[in-house]
Design a protein around this motif. Structure first.
Motif, short mmCIF file in Angstrom:
data_model
loop_
_atom_site.label_atom_id
_atom_site.label_comp_id
_atom_site.label_asym_id
_atom_site.label_seq_id
_atom_site.Cartn_x
_atom_site.Cartn_y
_atom_site.Cartn_z
N UNK A 200 0.83 -1.20 0.00
CA UNK A 200 0.00 0.00 0.00
C UNK A 200 0.87 1.26 0.00
N UNK A 201 1.96 1.22 0.72
CA UNK A 201 2.89 2.36 0.71
C UNK A 201 3.49 2.54 -0.67
N UNK A 202 3.75 1.42 -1.34
CA UNK A 202 4.29 1.48 -2.70
C UNK A 202 3.29 2.12 -3.65
N UNK A 203 2.00 1.79 -3.50
CA UNK A 203 0.97 2.41 -4.35
C UNK A 203 0.95 3.92 -4.15
N UNK A 204 1.07 4.38 -2.90
CA UNK A 204 1.06 5.81 -2.61
C UNK A 204 2.28 6.48 -3.24
N UNK A 205 3.44 5.85 -3.07
CA UNK A 205 4.69 6.44 -3.55
C UNK A 205 4.69 6.57 -5.08
N UNK A 206 4.10 5.59 -5.75
CA UNK A 206 4.10 5.59 -7.22
C UNK A 206 2.82 6.18 -7.81
N UNK A 207 1.95 6.70 -6.94
CA UNK A 207 0.70 7.33 -7.37
C UNK A 207 -0.19 6.39 -8.16
N UNK A 267 12.09 -1.03 2.52
CA UNK A 267 12.97 -0.07 1.85
C UNK A 267 14.29 0.11 2.58
N UNK A 268 14.33 -0.22 3.87
CA UNK A 268 15.57 -0.07 4.63
C UNK A 268 16.67 -0.98 4.11
N UNK A 269 16.27 -2.06 3.43
CA UNK A 269 17.25 -3.01 2.88
C UNK A 269 17.39 -2.90 1.37
#
Length: 365
Positions: A200-207, A267-269
């Motif tokens: 879900x965070x990926x969806x937000x980041x990539x719009x 994303x930390x890795x």
């Protein structure tokens, strides 16, 4: 050829057994999305949501000849339009039928009671739908009939260094951070929840549209994760670095095929490519399992191109009868084709992207 249209849950056990037998009889049909289990799972997930109107919802068109079931085609009816069952989460579509099952797509939409049938990832080898394809894409696969070692050697001989790179990244992260541990077919609810949060965070980041804003999508995944059918269901694979979850995959499984489906990592890795390391672990684990294909799906991502050793073509398009719904779809494709023929760079892709976004939203409703 007669066409009977029924809800998946109303299919007789005899029909479900016949569907499974037809699917098992042709390797092309081993995609989990073509399983009766998929249609049943989507129907359960969408109950009380997308099928509140009795005229809407998942249906299965059963082709019969002399009373014998010859083929099965699942779809979801939404007003005047039919679409793939489980869209936009359905990565393969097609008729699962006997070799002598001759499907007339126009008769199919008449039986479904719709003005048009849209498809987004129609498998090659579906001659009935070939005249209605408006475009195609490559879907990538890793086939390991002789095991991982033979696959790895063949990739090396083909000039691909991706597996060597994965091994180097694994050694690097173990040297700099901590030991890597892999879990296959995990039942961890915490790992599943973290995977969804990452996605879900990926969806937000990539719009991109968050498909999990629609309740039935998460219900579907949880139902699949809890299933126990050996020939169909969902499997969670995880990678930990030290005691921290670093990457996860939620894959669909058929008899001999795993379909890489929901994929994300911490994303930390990022610098260690934990998602790629996890793919390497899954491919090695397949030697201990009944699975001989890891389907990576469509999308021209570099990791798919590097890992894959086989490709299939999938097509998009529609079948329609003279009607407003067909006229609108035809106009959409006309604008798309005109734009893609112009030398406008990324702007030429906008109509196609707009169509895909609208299709995604229609599927989630």
């Amino acid at each position: 050829m007669e066409i009977e249209v029924v809800r998946p849950g109303a299919l007789a056990q005899e029909d479900l057994t016949r569907w499974s037998a037809l699917q098992a009889g042709d390797p092309m049909f081993d995609a989990p999305f073509l399983s009766p289990g998929w249609a049943l799972a989507v129907e359960r997930a969408q109950q009380g949501c997308c099928d509140a109107d009795p005229a809407r919802g998942v249906r299965v068109a059963v082709m019969r000849e002399g009373g014998e079931a010859k083929g099965f085609f699942p779809a979801r009816i939404a007003g005047p339009v039919a679409m793939p069952a489980g869209a936009p989460m359905n990565d393969y579509q097609g008729l699962v039928g006997a070799p002598d099952c001759a499907l007339d797509p126009k008769a199919l939409i008449a039986a479904l009671g719709v003005q048009r049938l849209d498809f987004t990832h129609m498998l090659e080898g579906q001659p009935a739908f070939a005249p209605y394809r408006r475009g195609e894409a490559v879907s990538y696969r890793v086939e390991t009939p002789d095991g991982f070692a033979a696959y790895a050697e063949a990739r090396r001989e083909a000039g691909s260094g991706v597996l060597k790179d994965i091994d180097k990244r694994r050694r690097k992260v173990e040297r700099e951070v901590g030991p890597v541990s892999f879990a296959a077919q995990s039942r961890s609810s915490a790992a599943f929840d973290q995977l969804i949060a990452w996605k879900r965070a990926q969806y937000v980041c990539t719009r991109q549209t968050d498909i999990f804003d629609t309740p039935w999508t998460l219900r579907l995944l949880r139902d699949l994760l809890g299933g126990h059918d050996p020939d169909f269901g969902g499997s969670l694979f995880t990678l930990h670095i030290g005691d921290q979850l670093a990457a996860a995959q939620f894959n669909l499984r058929g008899r001999k095929t795993l379909h890489a489906w929901i994929i994300a990592h911490d994303e930390a890795f990022e610098r260690y490519s934990p998602g790629l390391i996890l793919f390497g672990e899954v491919l090695r684990w397949m030697d201990e399992s009944p699975y001989r294909v890891l389907d990576l799906g469509a999308g021209d991502y570099r990791f798919k191109q590097q890992l894959s050793n086989a490709r299939v073509m999938v097509g998009h398009g529609f079948v329609g009868r003279p009607s407003p719904a067909s006229l609108i779809r035809s106009a959409e494709y006309g604008v798309r084709a005109a734009a893609e023929a112009l030398p406008l760079g990324k702007y030429s892709e906008w109509p196609g992207k707009a169509m895909r976004r609208l299709d995604l939203l229609r599927g989630l409703r």
